[in-house]
Design a protein around this motif. Structure first.
Motif, PDB file in Angstrom:
ATOM      1  N   ASN A 284       0.838  -1.194   0.241  1.00  0.00           N
ATOM      2  CA  ASN A 284      -0.125   0.041  -0.104  1.00  0.00           C
ATOM      3  C   ASN A 284       0.915   1.261  -0.016  1.00  0.00           C
ATOM      4  OD1 ASN A 284      -2.396  -1.637   0.343  1.00  0.00           O
ATOM      5  ND2 ASN A 284      -1.795  -1.975   2.298  1.00  0.00           N
ATOM      6  N   PHE A 285       0.788   2.039  -1.007  1.00  0.00           N
ATOM      7  CA  PHE A 285       1.806   3.151  -1.142  1.00  0.00           C
ATOM      8  C   PHE A 285       1.063   4.353  -1.872  1.00  0.00           C
ATOM      9  CE2 PHE A 285       2.205   0.272  -4.754  1.00  0.00           C
ATOM     10  CZ  PHE A 285       2.123   1.508  -5.634  1.00  0.00           C
ATOM     11  N   GLU A 286       1.782   5.495  -2.078  1.00  0.00           N
ATOM     12  CA  GLU A 286       1.323   6.684  -2.742  1.00  0.00           C
ATOM     13  C   GLU A 286       2.883   6.999  -3.359  1.00  0.00           C
ATOM     14  OE1 GLU A 286      -0.186  11.262  -2.598  1.00  0.00           O
ATOM     15  OE2 GLU A 286       0.044  10.075  -0.814  1.00  0.00           O
ATOM     16  N   LEU A 287       2.827   7.191  -4.565  1.00  0.00           N
ATOM     17  CA  LEU A 287       4.262   7.021  -5.451  1.00  0.00           C
ATOM     18  C   LEU A 287       4.006   8.489  -6.366  1.00  0.00           C
ATOM     19  CD1 LEU A 287       6.793   6.205  -6.611  1.00  0.00           C
ATOM     20  CD2 LEU A 287       5.209   5.021  -8.328  1.00  0.00           C
TER      21      LEU A 287
ATOM     22  N   VAL B  89      -1.823   6.135  -6.459  1.00  0.00           N
ATOM     23  CA  VAL B  89      -2.191   5.828  -4.905  1.00  0.00           C
ATOM     24  C   VAL B  89      -2.841   4.146  -5.070  1.00  0.00           C
ATOM     25  CG1 VAL B  89      -3.584   6.393  -2.850  1.00  0.00           C
ATOM     26  CG2 VAL B  89      -2.578   8.111  -4.565  1.00  0.00           C
ATOM     27  N   LEU B  90      -2.007   3.503  -4.363  1.00  0.00           N
ATOM     28  CA  LEU B  90      -2.880   1.970  -4.211  1.00  0.00           C
ATOM     29  C   LEU B  90      -2.836   1.634  -2.895  1.00  0.00           C
ATOM     30  CD1 LEU B  90      -3.552  -0.497  -5.321  1.00  0.00           C
ATOM     31  CD2 LEU B  90      -1.159  -1.448  -5.186  1.00  0.00           C
TER      32      LEU B  90
ATOM     33  N   LEU C 217       1.666   3.407   2.990  1.00  0.00           N
ATOM     34  CA  LEU C 217       0.465   3.822   3.677  1.00  0.00           C
ATOM     35  C   LEU C 217       0.045   2.530   4.738  1.00  0.00           C
ATOM     36  CD1 LEU C 217      -1.577   4.945   0.395  1.00  0.00           C
ATOM     37  CD2 LEU C 217      -0.451   6.359   2.358  1.00  0.00           C
ATOM     38  N   LYS C 218      -0.599   2.927   5.670  1.00  0.00           N
ATOM     39  CA  LYS C 218      -0.893   1.703   6.531  1.00  0.00           C
ATOM     40  C   LYS C 218      -2.124   1.177   6.515  1.00  0.00           C
ATOM     41  CE  LYS C 218       3.180   2.184   8.568  1.00  0.00           C
ATOM     42  NZ  LYS C 218       4.168   1.105   7.837  1.00  0.00           N
TER      43      LYS C 218
END
Length: 258
Positions: free
Chosen positions: A111-114, A190-191, A257-258
């Motif tokens: 889970n992340f924002e790139l 954003v995933l 992202l948590k």
């Protein structure tokens, strides 16, 4: 004497006023010039602000080396390097040799924002892939792709799902938001727990949900129907695609992202 004094006084007053006006104009010009200089000053590339650090952002490209990156499956490649503080892939219309290779992060993310800034050469084609695993011959066999392409001048006809910002072969962009070729674009991916967003130059162009029935239908009826491993990983590498085109990246940053 009085007739002489008045004209002299007026001359002095006019001269003083003229000097004051000139000083004001000079000061105004100085302020304007300073404002113009400030307006054209770009923020330093490939650095994190204190606010970004506090928000948990990490640099994926440091502006001076390929630290943190390697070629997919450890193969040899001579196409990626650093050029004037930019992450650069050499383009060639004729070089289809085995020395071309996709660049992946050492680390894996779920889970992340790139975010990343990129520009591409005329008629160019590339992509940013994510959730990439190394069990297949090529990264696109596992990882979804954020498409980067010259929408206007690409030498072949493009389907909507092939245009910049698309979730390649899955979701076409809702609008064309790429800047003219050669200019810098800003991408945001954003995933988070399957919810996927693609942003291009401040416009949300893809908003979808992975691993749903609708997503599975797209996969099994389109380009990926014969690629059983496509999009199945819940965690994987970030990948920059070497599609034979010249492409540049900077300000590549990620926040988990948590």
């Amino acid at each position: 004497m009085k007739k002489l004094i008045l004209p002299a006084f007026c001359a002095v007053a006019l001269a003083a006023a003229s000097c004051n006006n000139a000083a004001k104009e000079e000061k105004k010009d100085s302020v304007t010039a300073g404002s113009e200089n400030m307006a054209t000053t770009e923020a330093p590339a490939n650095v994190l602000t204190d606010a970004e650090k506090a928000e948990g952002w990490a640099l994926l490209f440091n502006g001076s080396s390929l630290d943190g990156w390697r070629i997919y499956k450890g193969k040899e490649s001579n196409t990626w390097g650093v050029q004037d503080g930019l992450l650069h892939c050499i383009g060639s219309a004729t070089d289809k040799s085995d020395m071309r290779g996709d660049l992946i992060t050492n680390n894996q993310y779920d889970n992340f924002e790139l975010v990343a800034d990129w520009k591409i050469a005329p008629q160019g084609n590339s992509g940013i892939l994510y959730l990439v695993t190394e069990e297949f011959e090529a990264p696109y066999m596992s990882g979804p792709e954020y498409q980067l392409i010259d929408d206007e001048n690409f030498p072949e006809k493009l389907e909507d799902w092939q245009k910049s910002g698309a979730n390649y072969a899955m979701n076409p962009p809702s609008k064309l938001a790429a800047k003219p070729v050669g200019e810098w674009n800003h991408t945001r991916i954003v995933l988070n727990k399957g919810k996927l967003e693609h942003w291009l130059n401040g416009e949300k162009v893809v908003d979808t949900e992975m691993w749903t029935d609708e997503w599975q239908k797209h996969k099994t009826t389109g380009k990926w129907k014969d690629y059983k491993g496509y999009g199945t990983a819940k965690k994987g590498h970030i990948c920059l695609q070497d599609h034979g085109s010249e492409v540049w990246f900077k300000n590549v940053k990620i926040r988990e992202l948590k």
